[in-house]
Design a protein around this motif. Structure first.
Motif, PDB file in Angstrom:
ATOM      1  N   HIS A  18       0.847  -1.192   0.000  1.00  0.00           N
ATOM      2  CA  HIS A  18       0.000   0.000   0.000  1.00  0.00           C
ATOM      3  C   HIS A  18       0.879   1.237   0.000  1.00  0.00           C
ATOM      4  O   HIS A  18       1.873   1.307   0.728  1.00  0.00           O
ATOM      5  N   ASN A  19       0.529   2.196  -0.819  1.00  0.00           N
ATOM      6  CA  ASN A  19       1.205   3.488  -0.821  1.00  0.00           C
ATOM      7  C   ASN A  19       0.226   4.519  -0.277  1.00  0.00           C
ATOM      8  O   ASN A  19      -0.763   4.840  -0.941  1.00  0.00           O
ATOM      9  N   PRO A  20       0.468   5.060   0.922  1.00  0.00           N
ATOM     10  CA  PRO A  20      -0.490   5.986   1.540  1.00  0.00           C
ATOM     11  C   PRO A  20      -0.646   7.292   0.769  1.00  0.00           C
ATOM     12  O   PRO A  20      -1.606   8.024   0.999  1.00  0.00           O
ATOM     13  N   GLU A  21       0.247   7.588  -0.146  1.00  0.00           N
ATOM     14  CA  GLU A  21       0.150   8.806  -0.949  1.00  0.00           C
ATOM     15  C   GLU A  21      -0.839   8.646  -2.102  1.00  0.00           C
ATOM     16  O   GLU A  21      -1.188   9.631  -2.752  1.00  0.00           O
ATOM     17  N   TRP A  22      -1.267   7.418  -2.365  1.00  0.00           N
ATOM     18  CA  TRP A  22      -2.176   7.144  -3.478  1.00  0.00           C
ATOM     19  C   TRP A  22      -3.598   6.935  -2.980  1.00  0.00           C
ATOM     20  O   TRP A  22      -3.828   6.563  -1.833  1.00  0.00           O
ATOM     21  N   SER A  23      -4.536   7.070  -3.892  1.00  0.00           N
ATOM     22  CA  SER A  23      -5.934   6.773  -3.590  1.00  0.00           C
ATOM     23  C   SER A  23      -6.100   5.260  -3.433  1.00  0.00           C
ATOM     24  O   SER A  23      -5.247   4.473  -3.867  1.00  0.00           O
ATOM     25  N   GLU A  24      -7.242   4.887  -2.836  1.00  0.00           N
ATOM     26  CA  GLU A  24      -7.543   3.452  -2.717  1.00  0.00           C
ATOM     27  C   GLU A  24      -7.630   2.808  -4.102  1.00  0.00           C
ATOM     28  O   GLU A  24      -7.162   1.682  -4.301  1.00  0.00           O
ATOM     29  N   GLU A  25      -8.196   3.530  -5.052  1.00  0.00           N
ATOM     30  CA  GLU A  25      -8.337   2.999  -6.410  1.00  0.00           C
ATOM     31  C   GLU A  25      -6.973   2.748  -7.051  1.00  0.00           C
ATOM     32  O   GLU A  25      -6.748   1.715  -7.684  1.00  0.00           O
ATOM     33  N   MET A  26      -6.040   3.706  -6.869  1.00  0.00           N
ATOM     34  CA  MET A  26      -4.704   3.548  -7.439  1.00  0.00           C
ATOM     35  C   MET A  26      -3.969   2.386  -6.778  1.00  0.00           C
ATOM     36  O   MET A  26      -3.324   1.583  -7.454  1.00  0.00           O
ATOM     37  N   ASN A  27      -4.085   2.276  -5.452  1.00  0.00           N
ATOM     38  CA  ASN A  27      -3.461   1.152  -4.752  1.00  0.00           C
ATOM     39  C   ASN A  27      -4.014  -0.174  -5.256  1.00  0.00           C
ATOM     40  O   ASN A  27      -3.263  -1.121  -5.473  1.00  0.00           O
ATOM     41  N   GLN A  28      -5.310  -0.233  -5.443  1.00  0.00           N
ATOM     42  CA  GLN A  28      -5.933  -1.463  -5.928  1.00  0.00           C
ATOM     43  C   GLN A  28      -5.459  -1.786  -7.343  1.00  0.00           C
ATOM     44  O   GLN A  28      -5.169  -2.937  -7.658  1.00  0.00           O
ATOM     45  N   THR A  29      -5.353  -0.776  -8.185  1.00  0.00           N
ATOM     46  CA  THR A  29      -4.895  -0.982  -9.559  1.00  0.00           C
ATOM     47  C   THR A  29      -3.463  -1.501  -9.594  1.00  0.00           C
ATOM     48  O   THR A  29      -3.149  -2.446 -10.320  1.00  0.00           O
ATOM     49  N   VAL A  30      -2.593  -0.924  -8.788  1.00  0.00           N
ATOM     50  CA  VAL A  30      -1.173  -1.294  -8.807  1.00  0.00           C
ATOM     51  C   VAL A  30      -0.914  -2.599  -8.067  1.00  0.00           C
ATOM     52  O   VAL A  30      -0.204  -3.475  -8.558  1.00  0.00           O
ATOM     53  N   PHE A  31      -1.503  -2.768  -6.880  1.00  0.00           N
ATOM     54  CA  PHE A  31      -1.153  -3.895  -6.018  1.00  0.00           C
ATOM     55  C   PHE A  31      -2.174  -5.027  -6.025  1.00  0.00           C
ATOM     56  O   PHE A  31      -1.890  -6.105  -5.501  1.00  0.00           O
ATOM     57  N   GLY A  32      -3.370  -4.804  -6.545  1.00  0.00           N
ATOM     58  CA  GLY A  32      -4.376  -5.857  -6.638  1.00  0.00           C
ATOM     59  C   GLY A  32      -4.666  -6.513  -5.304  1.00  0.00           C
ATOM     60  O   GLY A  32      -4.859  -5.843  -4.287  1.00  0.00           O
ATOM     61  N   LYS A  33      -4.701  -7.850  -5.295  1.00  0.00           N
ATOM     62  CA  LYS A  33      -5.019  -8.608  -4.071  1.00  0.00           C
ATOM     63  C   LYS A  33      -4.019  -8.339  -2.954  1.00  0.00           C
ATOM     64  O   LYS A  33      -4.340  -8.493  -1.781  1.00  0.00           O
ATOM     65  N   CYS A  34      -2.817  -7.935  -3.314  1.00  0.00           N
ATOM     66  CA  CYS A  34      -1.795  -7.662  -2.295  1.00  0.00           C
ATOM     67  C   CYS A  34      -2.095  -6.404  -1.488  1.00  0.00           C
ATOM     68  O   CYS A  34      -1.421  -6.120  -0.510  1.00  0.00           O
ATOM     69  N   ASN A  35      -3.117  -5.654  -1.908  1.00  0.00           N
ATOM     70  CA  ASN A  35      -3.526  -4.442  -1.206  1.00  0.00           C
ATOM     71  C   ASN A  35      -4.677  -4.697  -0.242  1.00  0.00           C
ATOM     72  O   ASN A  35      -5.243  -3.774   0.321  1.00  0.00           O
ATOM     73  N   ASN A  36      -5.013  -5.947   0.002  1.00  0.00           N
ATOM     74  CA  ASN A  36      -6.107  -6.298   0.900  1.00  0.00           C
ATOM     75  C   ASN A  36      -5.948  -5.562   2.236  1.00  0.00           C
ATOM     76  O   ASN A  36      -4.935  -5.717   2.909  1.00  0.00           O
ATOM     77  N   PRO A  37      -6.930  -4.750   2.650  1.00  0.00           N
ATOM     78  CA  PRO A  37      -6.791  -3.998   3.894  1.00  0.00           C
ATOM     79  C   PRO A  37      -6.665  -4.888   5.129  1.00  0.00           C
ATOM     80  O   PRO A  37      -6.204  -4.428   6.171  1.00  0.00           O
ATOM     81  N   ASN A  38      -7.067  -6.151   5.017  1.00  0.00           N
ATOM     82  CA  ASN A  38      -6.912  -7.090   6.129  1.00  0.00           C
ATOM     83  C   ASN A  38      -5.639  -7.923   6.019  1.00  0.00           C
ATOM     84  O   ASN A  38      -5.483  -8.899   6.731  1.00  0.00           O
ATOM     85  N   TYR A  39      -4.749  -7.530   5.101  1.00  0.00           N
ATOM     86  CA  TYR A  39      -3.446  -8.159   4.928  1.00  0.00           C
ATOM     87  C   TYR A  39      -3.571  -9.536   4.263  1.00  0.00           C
ATOM     88  O   TYR A  39      -4.662 -10.034   4.049  1.00  0.00           O
ATOM     89  N   HIS A  40      -2.455 -10.112   3.939  1.00  0.00           N
ATOM     90  CA  HIS A  40      -2.377 -11.469   3.397  1.00  0.00           C
ATOM     91  C   HIS A  40      -1.010 -12.005   3.776  1.00  0.00           C
ATOM     92  O   HIS A  40      -0.104 -11.250   4.121  1.00  0.00           O
ATOM     93  N   GLY A  41      -0.849 -13.317   3.725  1.00  0.00           N
ATOM     94  CA  GLY A  41       0.389 -13.909   4.213  1.00  0.00           C
ATOM     95  C   GLY A  41       1.153 -14.690   3.174  1.00  0.00           C
ATOM     96  O   GLY A  41       0.626 -15.071   2.128  1.00  0.00           O
ATOM     97  N   HIS A  42       2.420 -14.920   3.491  1.00  0.00           N
ATOM     98  CA  HIS A  42       3.306 -15.728   2.657  1.00  0.00           C
ATOM     99  C   HIS A  42       4.116 -16.665   3.542  1.00  0.00           C
ATOM    100  O   HIS A  42       4.418 -16.349   4.692  1.00  0.00           O
ATOM    101  N   ASN A  43       4.486 -17.781   2.960  1.00  0.00           N
ATOM    102  CA  ASN A  43       5.445 -18.698   3.557  1.00  0.00           C
ATOM    103  C   ASN A  43       6.769 -18.452   2.832  1.00  0.00           C
ATOM    104  O   ASN A  43       7.004 -19.002   1.766  1.00  0.00           O
ATOM    105  N   TYR A  44       7.577 -17.585   3.396  1.00  0.00           N
ATOM    106  CA  TYR A  44       8.816 -17.165   2.753  1.00  0.00           C
ATOM    107  C   TYR A  44       9.915 -18.197   2.955  1.00  0.00           C
ATOM    108  O   TYR A  44      10.061 -18.758   4.045  1.00  0.00           O
ATOM    109  N   ASN A  45      10.697 -18.413   1.918  1.00  0.00           N
ATOM    110  CA  ASN A  45      11.934 -19.180   2.030  1.00  0.00           C
ATOM    111  C   ASN A  45      13.081 -18.217   1.805  1.00  0.00           C
ATOM    112  O   ASN A  45      13.068 -17.421   0.863  1.00  0.00           O
ATOM    113  N   LEU A  46      14.039 -18.279   2.689  1.00  0.00           N
ATOM    114  CA  LEU A  46      15.169 -17.360   2.702  1.00  0.00           C
ATOM    115  C   LEU A  46      16.455 -18.141   2.487  1.00  0.00           C
ATOM    116  O   LEU A  46      16.699 -19.138   3.158  1.00  0.00           O
ATOM    117  N   GLU A  47      17.264 -17.667   1.556  1.00  0.00           N
ATOM    118  CA  GLU A  47      18.567 -18.280   1.286  1.00  0.00           C
ATOM    119  C   GLU A  47      19.625 -17.216   1.520  1.00  0.00           C
ATOM    120  O   GLU A  47      19.606 -16.160   0.887  1.00  0.00           O
TER     121      GLU A  47
END
Length: 136
Positions: A18-47
């Motif tokens: 999320h970019n707080p300088e952008w509108s909700e519409e712009m955030n949704q356009t750029v980030f899609g599902k990753c902009n979910n206001p309730n967050y989303h998770g990943h199982n990261y692997n780190l090397e």
């Protein structure tokens, strides 16, 4: 003789892109599902790769037990099962994209590992998507 040693770790974390300088519409356009206001998770692997000269006395480039402990202390304890936006100081004002996460991880470890070693970080956000830092 130069060689590289690698340690692979895993952590789970939630975030919202999320970019707080952008509108909700712009955030949704750029980030899609990753902009979910309730967050989303990943199982990261780190090397984490440490590259350097093989010590003729130990046969090590870098002690992997020390590397494992360092990753646990500096990264896993800070990121695992956390909401990156809310719980991790480094992301209070930094969008927690995979690119930004890998740079933060690199900087946290770089400050603890002697400059005589090169440090490479690869972060898998999914099985198919990963970022690495630095690149040459």
């Amino acid at each position: 003789m130069r060689a590289a040693v690698y340690r692979v770790e895993h952590f789970n974390a939630a975030h919202r892109l999320h970019n707080p300088e952008w509108s909700e519409e712009m955030n949704q356009t750029v980030f899609g599902k990753c902009n979910n206001p309730n967050y989303h998770g990943h199982n990261y692997n780190l090397e984490v790769g440490v590259l350097g000269e093989v010590d003729p006395k130990t046969g090590y480039v870098y002690d992997l037990k020390l590397l494992s402990d360092l990753i646990e202390e500096k990264i896993l304890n800070r990121f695992d099962h956390k909401n990156l936006n809310l719980d991790v100081e480094e992301f209070k004002d930094l969008n927690p994209t995979a690119e930004n996460i890998v740079v933060v991880i690199h900087n946290l470890l770089r400050s603890e590992i002697d400059e005589k070693y090169d440090l490479k970080i690869k972060l898998y956000e999914t099985e198919r998507n990963y970022v690495e830092f630095p690149i040459e």
